[in-house]
Structure formats: structure tokens, C-alpha cells
Design an enzyme around this catalytic site. Structure first.
Site, PDB file in Angstrom:
ATOM      1  CG  ASP A 161      65.827 -62.589  71.059  1.00 37.05           C
ATOM      2  OD1 ASP A 161      64.982 -62.000  70.365  1.00 37.05           O
ATOM      3  OD2 ASP A 161      66.061 -63.808  70.968  1.00 37.05           O
ATOM      4  CE  LYS A 190      61.429 -64.518  71.163  1.00 39.32           C
ATOM      5  NZ  LYS A 190      61.218 -64.796  69.740  1.00 39.32           N
TER       6      LYS A 190
END
Length: 322
Positions: free
Chosen positions: A46, A103
Site C-alpha cells: 500500500d 482501491k
């Protein structure tokens, strides 16, 4: 090698094209699941900035996942968490050579379409962001870009695969630095896989029908999964991973790879920790290499872990009943 079956003839995400007089095909299940297979045994990190993405690439990550905030920061900020700025996603795509994921909110079809239009390599319909639809996930067969979903059980995983997910990540509790939930859920999935495999081997089709009804999925996907003895798509671990030993343990439980973010970039030794987690994930079954990776980090520089039982917000529960 897993079979890459599961094509739907009515899938709108499949595009036939002609490039330089050559027939091409994009968006098939084989292509989308095949892309996920190429990431096996790797680490997806991430990231929220170009600098973090470059650290991830230099450390050996197989891909980066772009967010507006890391999960731990989403937890602190509260409010509604949405997909990252397109400008940041594009800046990161321009700055690294590894695949870039991003996302979208659960059920938010148009956020996913925007990410597809941006040409990200994979979309994560993620519980880390605030769900847009508590009752429905995206029908992923209509997307040319592969989609990954989270799951806490075999039933959840199979429902997402029937919707068209090309990859599953077993949920932990994101942004906590506490790996306990990720371990609990991969063990639950493994237990359920052993159960349906045992039923399949016994030839009791009637009991497989019962399991399909219990899981709220078709008989076909239960039978296919039982025959394989594992999910028909790759399954990475995610949520709460903060150390090389965390990553190695999850790999030893049968995960195909690792997602990690807050555990790296909320630590005080992000560069070393990123490299160490990649090393431990690659050589998870060699204790000396995992020890070497663990020595590369300092526990005093790890992010502070959170007790999952005291959390007001449990991201893993989002979208779990759908």
C-alpha cells in the site's frame, strides 16, 4: 498449475480488438486470473505517494496499491474514505515500472469504472474504504481490468469469485499492526476447504449441495473448489502484517502472497522493513533467511499494534454479509 477456467459467455468485460491487423482479446477470465498468478510469492505494498511507491519498487514489491491514506490513517481520520486522487495514481504509474493497483469502495461501480479508464492494472473493491453499497458488491464480469476482493471465509471468497473476482485476499484487520485476524481467517478458509474436499472425495454429492446452499453459491463452484482442494484463484494475505515473520507465517499457511502497507510505512525503518518483508515472503520456508530478514528490522521502530477486540471500527466486517 491451477486451471484458469470460469469464463462467462455473457461477460461484458471481454473485448475483441484488432491491433496492427492482429486479433487480440482482453478481459477474459484467463487473462485476468493469469495476471494475478504472475504476482504469486510476491508482496503488494500500500502506498500514498510517489516516494513510497519508489521505495516499494526498490525493495522488490511485485505491485503497489495506491490509496489516499494508509489504512491506519483512514482509521484515525474517520469520515468517508474514497478512492485516491486520479492525479496521484497517474503520477505513481509514471514513476514505477511494476503494476499499479488502486482501491474503490464496495459496490461503487463508477469509482471502479474511473479506475479502469485510468488503466490501473488491478482494482481492489476494498473494505478499507467506506462502502458505497452495504448489500451489493460490483458485478466484476463486466470489467476488463481484474478485480481483487477480501474474504474472511470460504463462503465469502466463493461469492466474490462468482461475481468475477480474479484474486482473493484473506482479510485481517487493516491498519492495526496486529496479524491475529489474518491468521484466524486463513485458518478458517483452510478448515472449510478441507471439509468440502473430504466431502468431494467421499462422493457425497448431496452433502456438496448442502454446502453450496450454506455458502449461498452455486453447486458448480463448490464442486470445482472441492476437487482442487484450494480456491480457483490466487489468495494473498492482508491486514495487520508488520514484520517479516508475520509474512513468513502467513505464507506457511498456504497464502500465495502478501499485501502490506501500514506495517511498513508507519514504521520508522520503512526501507529496511520493505526489503525484509519481501525477503521473508520469498524464502518463507527457509528459517535462516527469515531470521536474516527479521534481523534487518528493529522492533523498537515497528508501528504500535492495536488490540482488535477494543476497536470501535472493524473494517473487516464491511461487506462481509453480502
Amino acid at each position: 498449475m491451477l486451471p484458469l477456467s470460469g469464463e462467462r459467455k455473457d461477460a461484458k468485460g471481454i473485448i475483441f480488438d484488432k491491433i496492427n491487423s492482429v486479433d487480440t482479446l482482453r478481459g477474459s477470465s484467463t487473462v485476468k486470473r493469469g495476471f494475478a498468478h504472475m504476482l504469486k510469492n510476491g508482496v503488494v505494498m500500500d502506498v500514498t505517494t510517489v516516494e513510497q511507491a519508489q521505495i516499494a519498487e526498490e525493495a522488490g514489491a511485485v505491485s503497489v496499491m495506491v490509496l489516499d491514506k494508509l489504512p491506519s490513517e483512514v482509521r484515525k481520520a474517520g469520515g468517508v474514505a474514497r478512492t485516491a486522487s486520479i492525479r496521484i495514481i497517474e503520477d505513481i504509474m509514471d514513476s514505477v515500472t511494476i503494476p499499479v493497483m488502486a482501491k474503490c469502495r464496495i459496490g461503487h461501480v463508477n469509482e471502479a469504472l474511473v479506475l479502469q479508464e485510468t488503466d490501473v492494472d488491478m482494482i481492489d473493491e476494498s473494505e478499507v474504504l467506506t462502502p458505497a453499497d452495504e448489500l451489493r458488491h460490483i458485478w466484476k464480469w463486466d470489467f476488463t481490468t481484474p478485480v481483487v476482493n477480501g474474504a474472511r471465509s470460504l463462503a465469502e471468497a466463493l461469492r466474490r469469485i462468482e461475481e468475477g473476482a480474479s484474486m482473493i485476499r484473506t482479510k485481517g484487520e487493516p491498519g492495526t499492526g496486529n496479524v491475529a485476524e489474518a491468521i484466524k481467517h486463513i485458518k478458517k478458509v483452510n478448515d472449510e476447504l478441507r471439509t468440502i474436499k473430504s466431502i468431494y472425495d467421499s462422493g457425497d454429492n448431496q452433502d456438496l449441495v448442502r454446502m453450496a446452499r450454506e455458502f449461498k453459491v452455486s453447486y458448480d463452484i463448490v464442486e470445482q473448489t472441492a476437487k482442487l482442494g484450494r480456491l480457483p484463484v490466487v489468495n494473498f494475505a492482508a491486514g495487520g502484517i508488520a514484520t517479516p515473520a508475520d509474512a513468513a507465517y502467513l505464507m506457511s499457511l498456504g497464502c500465495d502472497g502478501i499485501f502490506v502497507g501500514s506495517g511498513i510505512f508507519n514504521s520508522d525503518d520503512a526501507r529496511e522493513r520493505a526489503r525484509a518483508i519481501v525477503l521473508a515472503t520469498t524464502f518463507w520456508n527457509e528459517s535462516d533467511k527469515v531470521k536474516e530478514a527479521q534481523k534487518m528490522i528493529d522492533e523498537r521502530q515497528s508501528m504500535i499494534g492495536l488490540d482488535v477486540n477494543t476497536l470501535e471500527l472493524r473494517m473487516q466486517d464491511r461487506g462481509g454479509s453480502a
